[in-house]
Every structure is written in C-alpha cells, then in structure tokens.
Scaffold this motif. Structure first.
Motif, mmCIF file in Angstrom:
data_model
loop_
_atom_site.group_PDB
_atom_site.id
_atom_site.type_symbol
_atom_site.label_atom_id
_atom_site.label_comp_id
_atom_site.label_asym_id
_atom_site.label_seq_id
_atom_site.Cartn_x
_atom_site.Cartn_y
_atom_site.Cartn_z
ATOM 1 N N ASP A 219 -4.981 -0.293 -3.486
ATOM 2 C CA ASP A 219 -3.807 -0.589 -3.728
ATOM 3 C C ASP A 219 -2.771 0.458 -4.556
ATOM 4 O O ASP A 219 -2.096 1.469 -5.249
ATOM 5 N N ARG B 72 -3.760 3.985 -5.600
ATOM 6 C CA ARG B 72 -3.390 4.563 -4.302
ATOM 7 C C ARG B 72 -2.071 5.524 -5.171
ATOM 8 O O ARG B 72 -1.177 6.201 -5.391
ATOM 9 N N SER C 98 2.097 5.055 1.035
ATOM 10 C CA SER C 98 1.292 6.037 1.630
ATOM 11 C C SER C 98 1.438 7.484 1.265
ATOM 12 O O SER C 98 1.336 8.169 1.699
ATOM 13 N N LEU D 90 -0.685 10.170 2.030
ATOM 14 C CA LEU D 90 -2.670 9.552 1.788
ATOM 15 C C LEU D 90 -2.550 9.118 3.420
ATOM 16 O O LEU D 90 -2.105 8.073 3.948
ATOM 17 N N THR E 243 0.705 -1.379 0.382
ATOM 18 C CA THR E 243 0.392 0.132 0.221
ATOM 19 C C THR E 243 1.021 1.019 -0.124
ATOM 20 O O THR E 243 1.882 1.279 0.609
#
Length: 83
Positions: A41, A44, A4, A27, A2
């Motif tokens: 994911d 993002r 970030s 984020l 993920t």
C-alpha cells in the motif's frame, strides 16, 4: 487504504472547482500476482504521488491552477501536489 490511481486537474485561471481533469492514472489490481511481485500500500501511494507530482511540475506555466489527487479503492481522495 490501497491507492488505486489519481487525477490531475489544471486550468489557465478562474475557479479551482472548474478546472477540468487533464490526466488520469490508475494502478491495476495486482491480487493475481505472487505476493513478492505486488506493491505494498505504501509503495502504491508513493508511485502515484511521484507520477502526479511530476505531472504538475511538467505543466506549462500558463496553467495557473494545477493540483493532483490520489484516490483509494474506497473512493477517498487525498491531494498530493499543487502549484
């Protein structure tokens, strides 16, 4: 993993490793949102990549060193833009 956030480093010349961070984005953790309201994911990563690429492109030409990286929650770093 993920994504970030990300950072953009830029300098007017010299060594790349001395280029200071000029921009940092993050984020927020969205685990408290309904599943349909969360970014995947991939989404993002795409959002951070687009922001960082636009930031590198928008820097004045006097910054001869410019590069952007995205960071994952596991603290791995991937370059997403450079000029």
């Amino acid at each position: 993993m993920t994504v970030s956030g990300g950072t953009l480093n830029a300098a007017r010349g010299g060594e790349e490793y001395k280029a200071p961070v000029r921009l940092s984005v993050s984020l927020p953790d969205d685990t408290d949102l309904y599943p349909d309201d969360r970014l995947t994911d991939e989404e993002r990563a795409a959002v951070v990549g687009a922001v960082m690429s636009a930031a590198v492109s928008a820097l004045p030409e006097r910054f001869t060193i410019a590069f952007a990286r995205q960071t994952t929650e596991a603290r791995t770093v991937t370059e997403v833009a450079r000029r």
